[in-house]
Motif scaffolding. Structure first.
Motif, short mmCIF file in Angstrom:
data_model
loop_
_atom_site.label_atom_id
_atom_site.label_comp_id
_atom_site.label_asym_id
_atom_site.label_seq_id
_atom_site.Cartn_x
_atom_site.Cartn_y
_atom_site.Cartn_z
N ILE A 26 0.79 -1.19 -0.08
CA ILE A 26 0.11 0.00 0.11
C ILE A 26 0.74 1.33 0.10
O ILE A 26 0.65 2.19 -0.83
CB ILE A 26 -0.97 0.13 1.29
CG1 ILE A 26 -2.01 -1.15 1.05
CG2 ILE A 26 -1.71 1.39 1.52
CD1 ILE A 26 -2.97 -1.18 2.07
N PHE A 27 1.96 1.31 0.58
CA PHE A 27 2.71 2.47 1.21
C PHE A 27 3.81 2.46 0.22
O PHE A 27 4.51 3.42 0.04
CB PHE A 27 3.04 2.69 2.46
CG PHE A 27 1.84 2.86 3.47
CD1 PHE A 27 1.13 3.81 3.28
CD2 PHE A 27 1.65 1.96 4.31
CE1 PHE A 27 -0.07 4.10 4.24
CE2 PHE A 27 0.63 2.01 5.32
CZ PHE A 27 -0.23 3.25 5.18
N GLY A 28 4.17 1.24 -0.66
CA GLY A 28 5.43 1.41 -1.44
C GLY A 28 6.62 1.42 -0.61
O GLY A 28 7.59 1.61 -1.52
N GLY A 29 6.78 1.07 0.50
CA GLY A 29 8.01 1.17 1.20
C GLY A 29 8.38 2.52 1.42
O GLY A 29 9.60 2.69 2.01
N THR A 30 7.59 3.56 1.28
CA THR A 30 8.16 4.81 1.41
C THR A 30 7.86 5.28 2.76
O THR A 30 6.87 4.93 3.49
CB THR A 30 7.43 6.04 0.50
OG1 THR A 30 6.15 5.86 0.47
CG2 THR A 30 7.67 5.30 -1.03
#
Length: 239
Positions: A26-30
């Motif tokens: 969901i957050f793309g690892g950011t």
């Protein structure tokens, strides 16, 4: 305990793995910070979603911890897909963990206050002495916290200990516990260097390595608590 039965460890860890995988998807690892949010408040749903994942992650950690303790101490194997969910044991585990954290915060705060009164906040030798006393106090607090933490696996298997009982039971292991803490520190430093090296190769690889190392450190910490409880309370042999 870990690499000798890695399949079971992974099965017990499924709640944590699922939550982390969902968060990455969901957050793309950011990493999202407050400064990234627009002034119109459109990012508030993201804050809510991140809070939801944080709660889910804490629950997953508690679920895994209770399941791992019960597997090691009671030979309770996880289910076909998920480890058994013991809501009452998870709640008891969380309550005792919260109690330990609050006690540590109070003692740490009082210790800092006393050191500040005795040594003062000046520079030079007084500052050095104060720093040395502060470091010594912190290490002593971590050592005491480790000894008292056997109330956690006790709560997981439904045989609760009082703080006094935990302190008395771990008295014969006082020195070995110091050795274990030193080894844990060295292990953490080595893992940090390894993650740093992986990050230099590629940030995504570094992020994956950080997740794996964090998981390994968590399982290692739980295994140490399980071993301490088994040796100190149940009278098991270290082998």
């Amino acid at each position: 305990m870990i690499f000798g039965d890695l399949k079971t460890v992974l099965r017990v860890s499924i709640p944590v793995i699922v939550v982390l995988a969902a968060a990455i998807a969901i957050f793309g690892g950011t990493m999202v910070t407050v400064s990234d949010f627009p002034a119109d408040g459109l990012a508030l749903p993201s804050l809510g979603l991140m809070s939801l994942f944080f709660v889910a992650y804490i629950l997953a950690i508690l679920w895994m911890a209770v399941a791992w303790h019960r597997y090691c101490l009671l030979a309770e194997y996880p289910g076909a897909f998920l480890p058994n969910f013991h809501g009452d044991r998870i709640a008891a585990y969380f309550g005792r963990m919260l109690m330990l954290v609050l006690i540590a915060m109070v003692i740490g705060g009082l210790g800092s206050f006393v050191i500040g009164l005795v040594i003062g906040t000046g520079s030079g030798s007084f500052g050095v002495v104060g720093g040395a006393l502060g470091l010594t106090g912190m290490l002593a607090l971590i050592w005491a916290f480790q000894r008292l933490s056997i109330i956690l696996p006790a709560a997981a298997i439904g045989e609760p200990l009082t703080l006094g009982e935990a302190w008395a039971a771990t008295a014969p292991l006082s020195m070995p516990i110091i050795g274990v803490l030193v080894l844990l520190l060295l292990f953490s430093l080595a893992m940090g260097l390894a993650v740093g090296a992986l990050t230099l190769i590629h940030p995504a690889i570094g992020m994956l390595g950080n997740l794996i190392m964090s998981w390994l450190q968590t399982v290692l910490g739980l295994s140490i608590l399980t071993t301490l409880y088994g040796v100190a309370v149940q009278g098991r042999d270290i082998d």
